[in-house]
Write a protein that holds these residues in place. Structure first.
Motif, PDB file in Angstrom:
ATOM      1  N   LEU A 122      -4.639   3.618  -3.960  1.00  0.00           N
ATOM      2  CA  LEU A 122      -4.441   3.686  -2.506  1.00  0.00           C
ATOM      3  C   LEU A 122      -3.077   4.280  -2.158  1.00  0.00           C
ATOM      4  CD1 LEU A 122      -6.083   0.317  -1.423  1.00  0.00           C
ATOM      5  CD2 LEU A 122      -6.960   2.644  -1.055  1.00  0.00           C
ATOM      6  N   VAL A 123      -2.078   3.997  -2.970  1.00  0.00           N
ATOM      7  CA  VAL A 123      -0.758   4.613  -2.760  1.00  0.00           C
ATOM      8  C   VAL A 123      -0.874   6.127  -2.918  1.00  0.00           C
ATOM      9  CG1 VAL A 123       1.555   4.855  -3.772  1.00  0.00           C
ATOM     10  CG2 VAL A 123       0.611   2.572  -3.355  1.00  0.00           C
ATOM     11  N   LYS A 124      -1.566   6.576  -3.974  1.00  0.00           N
ATOM     12  CA  LYS A 124      -1.753   8.019  -4.186  1.00  0.00           C
ATOM     13  C   LYS A 124      -2.552   8.632  -3.035  1.00  0.00           C
ATOM     14  CE  LYS A 124      -1.817   7.950  -9.255  1.00  0.00           C
ATOM     15  NZ  LYS A 124      -2.644   8.221 -10.437  1.00  0.00           N
ATOM     16  N   ALA A 125      -3.604   7.939  -2.613  1.00  0.00           N
ATOM     17  CA  ALA A 125      -4.443   8.444  -1.520  1.00  0.00           C
ATOM     18  C   ALA A 125      -3.633   8.597  -0.237  1.00  0.00           C
ATOM     19  CB  ALA A 125      -5.629   7.504  -1.282  1.00  0.00           C
ATOM     20  N   THR A 126      -2.827   7.602   0.074  1.00  0.00           N
ATOM     21  CA  THR A 126      -2.036   7.652   1.303  1.00  0.00           C
ATOM     22  C   THR A 126      -0.983   8.748   1.240  1.00  0.00           C
ATOM     23  OG1 THR A 126      -2.418   5.280   1.541  1.00  0.00           O
ATOM     24  CG2 THR A 126      -0.697   6.255   2.924  1.00  0.00           C
ATOM     25  N   ALA A 127      -0.361   8.917   0.081  1.00  0.00           N
ATOM     26  CA  ALA A 127       0.625   9.996  -0.073  1.00  0.00           C
ATOM     27  C   ALA A 127      -0.044  11.358   0.092  1.00  0.00           C
ATOM     28  CB  ALA A 127       1.319   9.883  -1.424  1.00  0.00           C
ATOM     29  N   LEU A 186      -2.707  11.914   1.905  1.00  0.00           N
ATOM     30  CA  LEU A 186      -3.011  12.050   3.327  1.00  0.00           C
ATOM     31  C   LEU A 186      -1.770  12.454   4.117  1.00  0.00           C
ATOM     32  CD1 LEU A 186      -5.438   9.051   3.907  1.00  0.00           C
ATOM     33  CD2 LEU A 186      -5.988  11.499   3.883  1.00  0.00           C
ATOM     34  N   ILE A 187      -0.623  11.908   3.758  1.00  0.00           N
ATOM     35  CA  ILE A 187       0.624  12.322   4.408  1.00  0.00           C
ATOM     36  C   ILE A 187       0.856  13.806   4.167  1.00  0.00           C
ATOM     37  CG2 ILE A 187       3.149  12.121   4.290  1.00  0.00           C
ATOM     38  CD1 ILE A 187       2.734   9.094   3.913  1.00  0.00           C
ATOM     39  N   ALA A 188       0.637  14.254   2.924  1.00  0.00           N
ATOM     40  CA  ALA A 188       0.805  15.676   2.607  1.00  0.00           C
ATOM     41  C   ALA A 188      -0.135  16.524   3.465  1.00  0.00           C
ATOM     42  CB  ALA A 188       0.546  15.917   1.123  1.00  0.00           C
ATOM     43  N   GLU A 189      -1.373  16.078   3.643  1.00  0.00           N
ATOM     44  CA  GLU A 189      -2.337  16.823   4.449  1.00  0.00           C
ATOM     45  C   GLU A 189      -1.932  16.843   5.920  1.00  0.00           C
ATOM     46  OE1 GLU A 189      -5.922  18.966   5.411  1.00  0.00           O
ATOM     47  OE2 GLU A 189      -4.602  18.823   3.684  1.00  0.00           O
ATOM     48  N   TYR A 236      -9.518   9.038  -4.411  1.00  0.00           N
ATOM     49  CA  TYR A 236      -8.722   7.885  -4.847  1.00  0.00           C
ATOM     50  C   TYR A 236      -9.081   6.632  -4.049  1.00  0.00           C
ATOM     51  CZ  TYR A 236      -5.692  10.389  -8.084  1.00  0.00           C
ATOM     52  OH  TYR A 236      -5.213  11.088  -9.161  1.00  0.00           O
ATOM     53  N   ALA A 237      -9.302   6.770  -2.738  1.00  0.00           N
ATOM     54  CA  ALA A 237      -9.655   5.614  -1.916  1.00  0.00           C
ATOM     55  C   ALA A 237     -11.028   5.059  -2.303  1.00  0.00           C
ATOM     56  CB  ALA A 237      -9.631   6.005  -0.435  1.00  0.00           C
ATOM     57  N   ASP A 291       9.233  -1.278   6.968  1.00  0.00           N
ATOM     58  CA  ASP A 291      10.055  -1.462   5.782  1.00  0.00           C
ATOM     59  C   ASP A 291       9.366  -2.486   4.873  1.00  0.00           C
ATOM     60  OD1 ASP A 291      12.140  -1.194   4.032  1.00  0.00           O
ATOM     61  OD2 ASP A 291      13.412  -2.653   5.047  1.00  0.00           O
ATOM     62  N   THR A 292       8.236  -2.045   4.279  1.00  0.00           N
ATOM     63  CA  THR A 292       7.468  -2.917   3.392  1.00  0.00           C
ATOM     64  C   THR A 292       7.381  -2.264   2.022  1.00  0.00           C
ATOM     65  OG1 THR A 292       5.370  -1.853   3.923  1.00  0.00           O
ATOM     66  CG2 THR A 292       6.058  -3.676   5.359  1.00  0.00           C
ATOM     67  N   ASP A 293       6.976  -3.052   1.042  1.00  0.00           N
ATOM     68  CA  ASP A 293       6.785  -2.493  -0.306  1.00  0.00           C
ATOM     69  C   ASP A 293       5.756  -1.373  -0.272  1.00  0.00           C
ATOM     70  OD1 ASP A 293       8.624  -4.216  -1.411  1.00  0.00           O
ATOM     71  OD2 ASP A 293       7.133  -5.654  -2.107  1.00  0.00           O
ATOM     72  N   ALA A 294       4.681  -1.570   0.470  1.00  0.00           N
ATOM     73  CA  ALA A 294       3.626  -0.558   0.529  1.00  0.00           C
ATOM     74  C   ALA A 294       4.154   0.754   1.102  1.00  0.00           C
ATOM     75  CB  ALA A 294       2.456  -1.065   1.368  1.00  0.00           C
ATOM     76  N   ALA A 295       4.873   0.680   2.223  1.00  0.00           N
ATOM     77  CA  ALA A 295       5.404   1.904   2.840  1.00  0.00           C
ATOM     78  C   ALA A 295       6.400   2.589   1.909  1.00  0.00           C
ATOM     79  CB  ALA A 295       6.057   1.578   4.180  1.00  0.00           C
ATOM     80  N   ARG A 296       7.278   1.796   1.299  1.00  0.00           N
ATOM     81  CA  ARG A 296       8.252   2.389   0.364  1.00  0.00           C
ATOM     82  C   ARG A 296       7.546   3.040  -0.815  1.00  0.00           C
ATOM     83  NH1 ARG A 296      11.178  -2.154   1.934  1.00  0.00           N
ATOM     84  NH2 ARG A 296      10.353  -3.378   0.239  1.00  0.00           N
ATOM     85  N   ASP A 297       6.504   2.392  -1.343  1.00  0.00           N
ATOM     86  CA  ASP A 297       5.785   2.952  -2.489  1.00  0.00           C
ATOM     87  C   ASP A 297       5.075   4.251  -2.131  1.00  0.00           C
ATOM     88  OD1 ASP A 297       6.688   0.825  -3.946  1.00  0.00           O
ATOM     89  OD2 ASP A 297       4.774  -0.247  -3.984  1.00  0.00           O
ATOM     90  N   VAL A 298       4.487   4.305  -0.931  1.00  0.00           N
ATOM     91  CA  VAL A 298       3.798   5.530  -0.510  1.00  0.00           C
ATOM     92  C   VAL A 298       4.795   6.677  -0.367  1.00  0.00           C
ATOM     93  CG1 VAL A 298       2.552   6.616   1.401  1.00  0.00           C
ATOM     94  CG2 VAL A 298       1.822   4.378   0.546  1.00  0.00           C
ATOM     95  N   LEU A 299       5.925   6.410   0.285  1.00  0.00           N
ATOM     96  CA  LEU A 299       6.929   7.462   0.469  1.00  0.00           C
ATOM     97  C   LEU A 299       7.539   7.887  -0.871  1.00  0.00           C
ATOM     98  CD1 LEU A 299       8.602   6.225   3.760  1.00  0.00           C
ATOM     99  CD2 LEU A 299       6.957   8.097   3.462  1.00  0.00           C
ATOM    100  N   ALA A 300       7.711   6.925  -1.780  1.00  0.00           N
ATOM    101  CA  ALA A 300       8.222   7.274  -3.112  1.00  0.00           C
ATOM    102  C   ALA A 300       7.207   8.127  -3.868  1.00  0.00           C
ATOM    103  CB  ALA A 300       8.547   6.003  -3.901  1.00  0.00           C
TER     104      ALA A 300
END
Length: 191
Positions: free
Chosen positions: A158-163, A165-168, A124-125, A84-93
């Motif tokens: 990095l937020v876009k890259a992680t999102a 990667l989640i999609a992949e 992006y990374a 429950d961090t800003d980074a995790a919330r931003d990636v999921l958003a």
């Protein structure tokens, strides 16, 4: 029309008329109704407080003193706290925005089964890590429009890259489930 029930004649002490009120012979006075509502509200608040205590205890919190101070669990924080961090919330958003805002639904993502989303994430990374503009563009999926390449700040990239990667990863998981269903369906049909 039925006659209204008489009010109790308790003079705000319904103890005398309690039996007649309970039997429905007389209508309780407003003070009696107020007292009943107050008791019910206190009981509901006590139930809610007890439920909150059970929830905190179930999550490992401990009560420390009479000032209603709770200590978080010792040791490794539970998953619901650790992520429950800003980074995790931003990636999921961002992932939610990709789906709802851009229309990149799971069905759409399933069409990109040659690593395109991982390539886009890598672009992006790389851009976030300071590579020159040409290198990330070389990694960008060849069959994707260059208008979708929108680098901004390193953190946002990095937020876009992680999102992506989640999609992949989600696409890979869906493909594996589909293959498993097909295998179990064909195996079941041969028996």
């Amino acid at each position: 029309m039925a006659a209204d029930k008489p009010k109790c004649d308790c003079l705000n002490d319904c103890g005398d008329d309690r039996q007649r009120i309970d039997s429905g012979e007389v209508e309780p006075c407003d003070y009696f109704k107020h007292c009943v509502a107050e008791r019910e509200a206190r009981a509901a608040a006590a139930r809610a407080s007890a439920a909150a205590v059970r929830t905190l205890e179930a999550k490992g919190y401990t009560y420390t003193d009479g000032a209603q101070q709770w200590r978080p669990p010792l040791g490794k924080p539970p998953a619901w706290v650790a992520y429950d961090t800003d980074a995790a919330r931003d990636v999921l958003a961002e992932r939610a925005r990709q789906v709802s805002g851009e229309g990149w639904t799971p069905e759409h993502d399933d069409e990109h089964d040659s690593g395109e989303m991982a390539d886009a994430a890598a672009a992006y990374a790389l851009h976030a890590s300071g590579w020159t503009e040409s290198m990330p563009r070389e990694v960008w999926p060849a069959d994707w429009s260059q208008t979708w390449w929108k680098p901004t700040t390193p953190r946002r990239n990095l937020v876009k890259a992680t999102a992506l990667l989640i999609a992949e990863i989600e696409r890979i998981d869906r493909a594996a489930r589909k293959a498993e269903i097909e295998r179990s369906g064909s195996a079941g049909g041969e028996a």
